[in-house]
Design an enzyme around this catalytic site. Sequence first.
Site, PDB file in Angstrom:
ATOM      1  N   PHE A   1      23.712  37.675  60.935  1.00 54.70           N
ATOM      2  CA  PHE A   1      24.683  36.956  61.751  1.00 54.70           C
ATOM      3  C   PHE A   1      25.962  36.610  61.013  1.00 54.70           C
ATOM      4  O   PHE A   1      26.837  35.977  61.565  1.00 54.70           O
ATOM      5  CB  PHE A   1      24.065  35.673  62.294  1.00 54.70           C
ATOM      6  CG  PHE A   1      22.915  35.918  63.212  1.00 54.70           C
ATOM      7  CD1 PHE A   1      21.732  35.240  63.047  1.00 54.70           C
ATOM      8  CD2 PHE A   1      23.010  36.847  64.230  1.00 54.70           C
ATOM      9  CE1 PHE A   1      20.666  35.479  63.893  1.00 54.70           C
ATOM     10  CE2 PHE A   1      21.961  37.088  65.074  1.00 54.70           C
ATOM     11  CZ  PHE A   1      20.771  36.396  64.905  1.00 54.70           C
ATOM     12  N   GLY A   2      26.049  36.987  59.759  1.00 59.64           N
ATOM     13  CA  GLY A   2      27.249  36.660  59.014  1.00 59.64           C
ATOM     14  C   GLY A   2      26.926  36.346  57.562  1.00 59.64           C
ATOM     15  O   GLY A   2      25.785  36.489  57.121  1.00 59.64           O
TER      16      GLY A   2
ATOM     17  N   VAL B   1      26.626  34.108  54.011  1.00 58.52           N
ATOM     18  CA  VAL B   1      26.166  32.792  53.592  1.00 58.52           C
ATOM     19  C   VAL B   1      26.861  32.427  52.290  1.00 58.52           C
ATOM     20  O   VAL B   1      26.920  33.233  51.360  1.00 58.52           O
ATOM     21  CB  VAL B   1      24.634  32.787  53.404  1.00 58.52           C
ATOM     22  CG1 VAL B   1      24.159  31.406  53.011  1.00 58.52           C
ATOM     23  CG2 VAL B   1      23.947  33.245  54.675  1.00 58.52           C
TER      24      VAL B   1
ATOM     25  N   ASP C   1      11.010  36.082  63.886  1.00 58.63           N
ATOM     26  CA  ASP C   1      11.686  36.961  62.937  1.00 58.63           C
ATOM     27  C   ASP C   1      11.300  36.579  61.517  1.00 58.63           C
ATOM     28  O   ASP C   1      12.147  36.488  60.635  1.00 58.63           O
ATOM     29  CB  ASP C   1      13.202  36.885  63.131  1.00 58.63           C
ATOM     30  CG  ASP C   1      13.920  38.053  62.447  1.00 58.63           C
ATOM     31  OD1 ASP C   1      13.262  39.068  62.179  1.00 58.63           O
ATOM     32  OD2 ASP C   1      15.126  37.935  62.179  1.00 58.63           O
TER      33      ASP C   1
END
Length: 510
Positions: free
Chosen positions: A356-357, A359, A470
């Site tokens: 999602f992007g 960190v 997940d």
Amino acid sequence: MAPLTVSSRLLFFLSPILFLISTQSLAQPPDFRSYSCFNEKGNYTTNSTYQTNLNTLLSSLSSPSNNGNGYGFYNSSYGENADEVHAIALCRGDVMGDTCRGCLSNSTQKLTQLCPNQKEAFGFYDECMLRYANRSVYGAMEAAPAFWLWNPQNVSSSDVDGFFQELRRLLEDLSGQAAANGSLRKFAVGTATAPNFQTIYGLAQCTPDLAEQACSDCLVGALEDIPKCCEGKQGGRVVNPSCNVRYEISRFYDPTTVPPLPSSSTSTGGSKSNRSRTVIIIVVPIVVSVALIVIFFCICLRVKRTEKKLETRKLLPGGDDTDEIGSAESLQFDFATIRVSTDDFSEANKLGQGGFGSVYRGRLLNGKDIAVKRLSANSGQGDLEFKNEVLLVAKLQHRNLVRLLGFCLEGSERLLVYEFVPNASLDHIIFDPTKRAQLDWVRRYKIIVGTARGLLYLHKDSRLRIIHRDLKASNILIDAEMNPKISDFGMAKLFVLDQTQGNTSRIVGT
Ligand SMILES: *[C@@H]1O[C@H](CO)[C@@H](O)[C@H](O)[C@H]1NC(C)=O
Ligand SMILES: *[C@@H]1O[C@H](CO)[C@@H](O)[C@H](O)[C@H]1NC(C)=O
Ligand SMILES: *[C@@H]1O[C@H](CO)[C@@H](O)[C@H](O)[C@H]1NC(C)=O
Ligand SMILES: *[C@@H]1O[C@H](CO)[C@@H](O)[C@H](O)[C@H]1NC(C)=O
Ligand SMILES: *[C@@H]1O[C@H](CO)[C@@H](O)[C@H](O)[C@H]1NC(C)=O
Ligand SMILES: *[C@@H]1O[C@H](CO)[C@@H](O)[C@H](O)[C@H]1NC(C)=O
Ligand SMILES: CC(=O)N[C@H]1CO[C@H](CO)[C@@H](O)[C@@H]1O
């Protein structure tokens, strides 16, 4: 010295009965904060063997030659069979030597006076607590009865939410430290700074006979009570036989832990409450004592007012959903703060790139390390899912879950702020030939059990029912003590309690 006024109301909550009882009506000694006699646990007769044993045990407990475990913890038993008496006493972690013994000596006198002929009793001062029973109480986590005390003064700030957000973080930190700290002390104190620059002083302590997990469970429970007991108040505590947490805006402990501390009792919680009132809530499981009848008449006068208050409380949030979003809003961080803390999301601070992007590692002004997940605009995670993650994760507190500290929404920027976990994720360790060597079977076992505990909490023990969907090695972070922490609940599906089957409409997972 009896600065406490009468204020009795009767509140009926889900199952426990809450008594708001003035300390005056209990006729307590000046500094005995509260106590419970456990009428239903049995009585002994005057001059019986049980009484003799109890007196012997209690006088040995506070005798100058008894040093307990050296950290203010005392555990002993005396007598045989049905007449065996067990006692546990604990001084606040910073209270030592003669002050501790003096407090214990006062407790032993007061408790037997206040609970004449009762086999089991529990009571506490600011500096110590005492508990005795005809059954073994060593090593057993007992979170009931819980006593709620608060400072009647309100937080003097427009940002009450900010105050309690800082407070929650502080007390969670301290609880973690207290639970993890060796075996001898189980005590932690610390400070945080509220948005109005006021210093918040906090404390968490367990009886040192508890195992780490039991201590942690006890403190998590006590923390959950803080918003209930002490909403908007500038000081408060939750005390039960196994653990206690406390916060004030003035220092109530000696940070140097140097014995003795003659002035500690003057600064102890009293500074504000001397002037005014301290009200005590006692949570009584299903004890209907004789006192109830007496109190009941006073209560009748006030019940109407109480009901009105409860009603307005229920109405205020407007419904479950708005209430939850409201609490998510209070976790919001300022984008500028986060940008500064991560050095403008510099490459050097980048910890990794997730689905999602990216960190980033950051450090807040108060020195606290954080991990910031900067969601890419095209991550496919919509606003709804974003809020979902915030709401879910913020509610979940467990030592095997990565804690969500807050979030940030500004323009197209969406950030999640997590506690920083030092050792990166499990896949970095498992799939790296050199680091893998660190993973002996003891550690592997610890990681497996911890992960399972985290999952069990998600599945069964949390208020919500969460399925991760997940779970993989890269979602299990490892802290400095090699404890696993499950991360990334973005895919989590919320189950309503008692619902055992969910209709999961999207296929996700690893
Ligand atoms: C403690 O005393 C109560 C009441 O006398 C009795 O029912 C109970 O069995 C006793 N417990 C133990 C462990 O002896
Ligand atoms: C013990 O004595 C108290 C009063 O002294 C009484 O209220 C209580 O019912 C007694 N408990 C039992 C188990 O007999
Ligand atoms: C208990 O013992 C004391 C001294 O031995 C005596 O004065 C008292 O009367 C006794 N009390 C009862 C209830 O037996
Ligand atoms: C505490 O007391 C219990 C019960 O008497 C005993 O089994 C245990 O060994 C004691 N522990 C310590 C550390 O003294
Ligand atoms: C014990 O009680 C006495 C008076 O009853 C009081 O002067 C003293 O300060 C108390 N000690 C502690 C440590 O609370
Ligand atoms: C604290 O705030 C509540 C509600 O906001 C108010 O009813 C109460 O009077 C305040 N108490 C004090 C001591 O200011
Ligand atoms: C209050 C207290 O004693 N905290 C200690 C717990 O243990 C850690 C590490 O062992 C110390 O750094 C804390 O000061």
